[in-house]
Design a protein around this motif. Structure first.
Motif, PDB file in Angstrom:
ATOM      1  N   GLU A  25       0.821  -1.221   0.000  1.00 42.85           N
ATOM      2  CA  GLU A  25       0.000   0.000   0.000  1.00 42.85           C
ATOM      3  C   GLU A  25       0.847   1.260   0.000  1.00 42.85           C
ATOM      4  O   GLU A  25       0.385   2.326  -0.392  1.00 42.85           O
ATOM      5  CB  GLU A  25      -0.954  -0.001   1.185  1.00 42.85           C
ATOM      6  CG  GLU A  25      -2.391  -0.178   0.750  1.00 42.85           C
ATOM      7  CD  GLU A  25      -3.363  -0.003   1.886  1.00 42.85           C
ATOM      8  OE1 GLU A  25      -3.015  -0.331   3.036  1.00 42.85           O
ATOM      9  OE2 GLU A  25      -4.497   0.457   1.618  1.00 42.85           O
ATOM     10  N   TYR A  29      -2.615   4.193  -2.867  1.00 45.31           N
ATOM     11  CA  TYR A  29      -3.751   3.732  -2.078  1.00 45.31           C
ATOM     12  C   TYR A  29      -5.021   4.493  -2.426  1.00 45.31           C
ATOM     13  O   TYR A  29      -5.851   4.784  -1.597  1.00 45.31           O
ATOM     14  CB  TYR A  29      -3.445   3.828  -0.571  1.00 45.31           C
ATOM     15  CG  TYR A  29      -2.447   4.925  -0.230  1.00 45.31           C
ATOM     16  CD1 TYR A  29      -2.846   6.241  -0.080  1.00 45.31           C
ATOM     17  CD2 TYR A  29      -1.100   4.609  -0.100  1.00 45.31           C
ATOM     18  CE1 TYR A  29      -1.932   7.234   0.199  1.00 45.31           C
ATOM     19  CE2 TYR A  29      -0.172   5.612   0.179  1.00 45.31           C
ATOM     20  CZ  TYR A  29      -0.587   6.925   0.329  1.00 45.31           C
ATOM     21  OH  TYR A  29       0.329   7.917   0.607  1.00 45.31           O
ATOM     22  N   LYS A  49      -8.681   2.590   0.335  1.00 43.35           N
ATOM     23  CA  LYS A  49      -7.568   1.719   0.743  1.00 43.35           C
ATOM     24  C   LYS A  49      -8.010   0.254   0.765  1.00 43.35           C
ATOM     25  O   LYS A  49      -9.191  -0.057   0.648  1.00 43.35           O
ATOM     26  CB  LYS A  49      -7.062   2.177   2.102  1.00 43.35           C
ATOM     27  CG  LYS A  49      -6.458   3.574   2.006  1.00 43.35           C
ATOM     28  CD  LYS A  49      -5.892   4.058   3.313  1.00 43.35           C
ATOM     29  CE  LYS A  49      -5.288   5.440   3.088  1.00 43.35           C
ATOM     30  NZ  LYS A  49      -5.127   6.210   4.291  1.00 43.35           N
ATOM     31  N   THR A  71      -3.236  -2.083  -5.936  1.00 44.26           N
ATOM     32  CA  THR A  71      -3.514  -0.885  -5.152  1.00 44.26           C
ATOM     33  C   THR A  71      -2.974   0.288  -5.958  1.00 44.26           C
ATOM     34  O   THR A  71      -1.850   0.269  -6.405  1.00 44.26           O
ATOM     35  CB  THR A  71      -2.973  -0.999  -3.705  1.00 44.26           C
ATOM     36  OG1 THR A  71      -3.137   0.240  -3.046  1.00 44.26           O
ATOM     37  CG2 THR A  71      -1.518  -1.394  -3.633  1.00 44.26           C
ATOM     38  N   LYS A 600       0.836   6.919   5.035  1.00 44.29           N
ATOM     39  CA  LYS A 600       0.278   6.985   3.681  1.00 44.29           C
ATOM     40  C   LYS A 600      -0.263   8.378   3.412  1.00 44.29           C
ATOM     41  O   LYS A 600      -1.471   8.582   3.269  1.00 44.29           O
ATOM     42  CB  LYS A 600      -0.843   5.962   3.522  1.00 44.29           C
ATOM     43  CG  LYS A 600      -0.382   4.536   3.724  1.00 44.29           C
ATOM     44  CD  LYS A 600      -1.486   3.553   3.359  1.00 44.29           C
ATOM     45  CE  LYS A 600      -1.228   2.219   3.987  1.00 44.29           C
ATOM     46  NZ  LYS A 600      -1.796   2.086   5.346  1.00 44.29           N
TER      47      LYS A 600
END
Ligand code: F6R
Length: 611
Positions: A25, A29, A49, A71, A600
């Motif tokens: 990820e 994402y 996500k 992803t 992220k």
């Protein structure tokens, strides 16, 4: 960018793929999707996500022993369910995931529209998939053959993984310019953008090269080039443990990676730096040491944080080796027809080893005769493979999107290279050389000391988290540290931050200073210290709030600042490895205090494999 996973074998594919996607990820994402083979193709995909897809498909039929998952980091088309991968072809019989950009997709799309195709998404991926389907239909050929023919028409970068409802156990994969690893298990195969999705199942992997196509079945892996000739897969053994890619009790990967730095710097020095014997051994550099010593010019090529490491290295190489150094953004260098002279040495700096701009920049320079040395973290990555020689940074997998431990490891490697060259070239005297070897060897312990101030930095983060802008200043070796501190803050807290050379502030940014502006000044004890202190006075005179990174015991500077972050004293050559650490922690805690997902951050991806 974009994470891709594939599995074919006796296991249920879905859990393997979902776990793999979570590990990937960091690459993107925006949306997530899986396709599973189970009599027919089943495709589930959703904006958001991986966890959001999981929640959305509870209770659905997720059986199947062959599958692919994705992803996404959006390039063509906003993040949405429709633009999420996998895409299905018009007939519904093919499913495909893609990492990269198909540059001539507009032309291909028009050709397909003329033939009556309709598209459900705005992606280049759906275009390539239907282009493959069209070739398969017209040529009455296998999917493998259709992919080969299609890829000859495609310009751009890609890794693609395809499923065909008529070949339920097979995954067809191909790469050009984006990474693809195939893991070899017992009667099973794993595919991934990197090795992390397969680490708990196998340590045997094949790194697929550009223009190669893989036909992957549970008990067979065939590699071919686009000319349909077979290639013997080169199987390598992975040297990474599963623990290295898990959080290990930390709240975020970023925090774990900041705290790993005493070890990662130590690992980087280990086996290379011998303080007692006064030697630096770097086998990947040794062969080219002569060329570097004689180089008229060294060009450091990198992006982002790695570019900041290059800037620090510019100061170090010029000071110690007396070689002219230029530091280039890879994205600019690759397009501006740069002059490469015989005797130029290029040092490419990259954590991932996959950054598209850096990769192409060094390929171009290599074609013009430059010697390329890579300072790369990911073993076996594209930049490492394209380089003539170089040195790995050995920082272990860096998963937090904001780079931390890779930066300090890059500095450790670059400092060792500079010291080695300076020593061999005779541009440094023995005492200074021995002193710097000792200083370098003490960095891991000194970083450990800096990390002890984490609670104090957390409190500071609370105090300053609502500021709208930040200014970061530094001079000399610490100027790139100011840039890096500002970049970290922007990335994970979304606060506007500018890094500037401290003296340059008078030429513009000083207009921003008022009682609301926190100014982070890197003011450790070095040749510029007094000048930086004067810059602090200038900020205080305009009511700016100064948070200074100072050397232990520097009570005079502490007295004129609002807040201080203390680091142990160190030679200015190694000081950036220490002064950057409180700035990493400050950014981290501000990001957390503002409630953001620091591992992220929005819009970012760890490995930038598109230009
Ligand atoms: C910043 C960051 C990026 C990378 C840049 C280059 O925290 O992570 O700026 O430094 O994308 O990536 P690599 O080093 O993988 O070439």
């Amino acid at each position: 960018m974009c994470g891709i996973v594939g599995y074919t074998g006796p296991k249920e594919a879905y859990p393997v793929i979902i776990k793999g996607l979570k590990r990937l990820e960091y690459r993107g994402y925006d949306s997530t999707g899986v396709a599973l083979q189970d009599g027919a193709l089943k495709v589930y995909k959703k904006k958001g996500k991986v966890a959001e897809l999981e929640d959305a498909i509870v209770g659905k039929d997720l059986h199947g022993h062959t599958g692919i998952g994705h992803t996404r980091w959006a390039t063509h088309g906003e993040p949405s369910d429709a633009n999420a991968h996998p895409h299905q072809s018009s007939s519904g019989k093919l499913a495909m995931i893609h990492n990269g950009i198909i540059e001539n997709y507009v032309q291909l799309k028009q050709e397909l529209i003329n033939k009556g195709y309709q598209f459900k998404s705005e992606t280049d991926t759906e275009v390539l998939l239907n282009f493959i389907e069209e070739i398969k239909k017209n040529n009455h050929c296998s999917l493998e053959e259709a992919v080969r023919v299609a890829l000859k028409r495609v310009t751009g970068a890609y890794v693609i993984l395809l499923l065909d409802a008529d070949e339920p156990e097979t995954i067809i994969a191909a790469r050009k310019g984006s990474p693809l690893v195939i893991g070899i298990g017992k009667g099973e195969h794993f595919l991934g953008s990197d090795a992390s999705p397969m680490l708990e199942y196998t340590k045997e992997v094949v790194y697929v090269n550009d223009y190669e196509l893989a036909i992957v079945k549970p008990d067979e892996l065939i590699l071919k080039n686009l000319g349909n000739e077979k290639i013997t897969p080169y199987v390598q053994k992975l040297d990474i443990e599963l623990a290295a890619i898990e959080k290990g009790g930390y709240e975020h990967f970023m925090l774990k990676e900041i705290f790993e730095q005493p070890h990662t710097i130590y690992d980087c020095l280990r086996g290379r730096l011998d303080t007692a014997g006064g030697t630096i051994i770097m086998s990947g550099i040794q062969q080219y040491a002569d060329q570097v010593m004689k180089a008229n010019r060294i060009v450091m090529i990198a992006c982002g944080t790695s570019w900041h490491a290059g800037l620090v290295a510019e100061y170090i190489f010029e000071e110690l080796c007396r070689i002219n150094v230029e530091v280039e953004y890879a994205s600019e260098f690759r397009y501006r027809n740069p002059v490469i002279n015989p005797g130029d040495v290029i040092i490419a700096i990259s954590q991932s080893g996959e950054t598209a701009d850096t990769l192409v920049a060094i390929e171009n320079a290599k074609a013009q005769g430059a010697i390329i040395l890579g300072v790369v973290n990911v073993v076996g990555s594209s930049i490492a493979r394209v380089s003539h020689g170089g040195a790995y940074t050995h920082a272990g997998p860096e998963i937090g999107v904001a780079s931390t431990k890779a930066f300090t490891a890059q500095l450790a490697v670059l400092t060792m290279i500079a010291l080695k060259i300076a020593h061999d070239k005779g541009t440094i005297d023995r005492d200074r050389y021995m002193h710097l070897l000792n200083e370098l060897s003490e960095v891991p312990n000194k970083v450990e000391t800096v990390l002890k101030s984490k609670d104090k930095i957390k409190k500071l983060a609370e105090k300053y988290k609502d500021a709208r802008d930040f200014l970061y200043l530094g001079r000399g070796y610490n100027f790139p540290v100011a840039l890096e501190g500002a970049l970290k803050l922007k990335e994970i807290s979304y606060i506007h931050a500018e890094g500037y050379p401290a003296a340059e502030m008078k030429h513009g940014p000083i207009a921003l200073v008022d009682e609301h502006l926190p100014v982070v000044v890197v003011a450790t004890k070095d040749a510029y210290h007094q000048k930086v202190v004067s810059n602090i006075q200038e900020i205080k005179a305009r009511k700016g709030k100064v948070i200074a990174v100072i050397s232990e015991g520097d009570t005079d500077t502490a007295a004129i600042c609002d807040d201080v972050l203390i680091v142990p004293e160190a030679d200015e050559i190694v000081a950036p490895m220490l002064s950057v650490v409180p700035l990493q922690l400050l950014a981290y805690y501000i990001g957390v205090a503002k409630g953001f997902d620091v591992d992220k951050p929005r819009n970012l991806a760890k490995s930038v494999t598109v230009e």
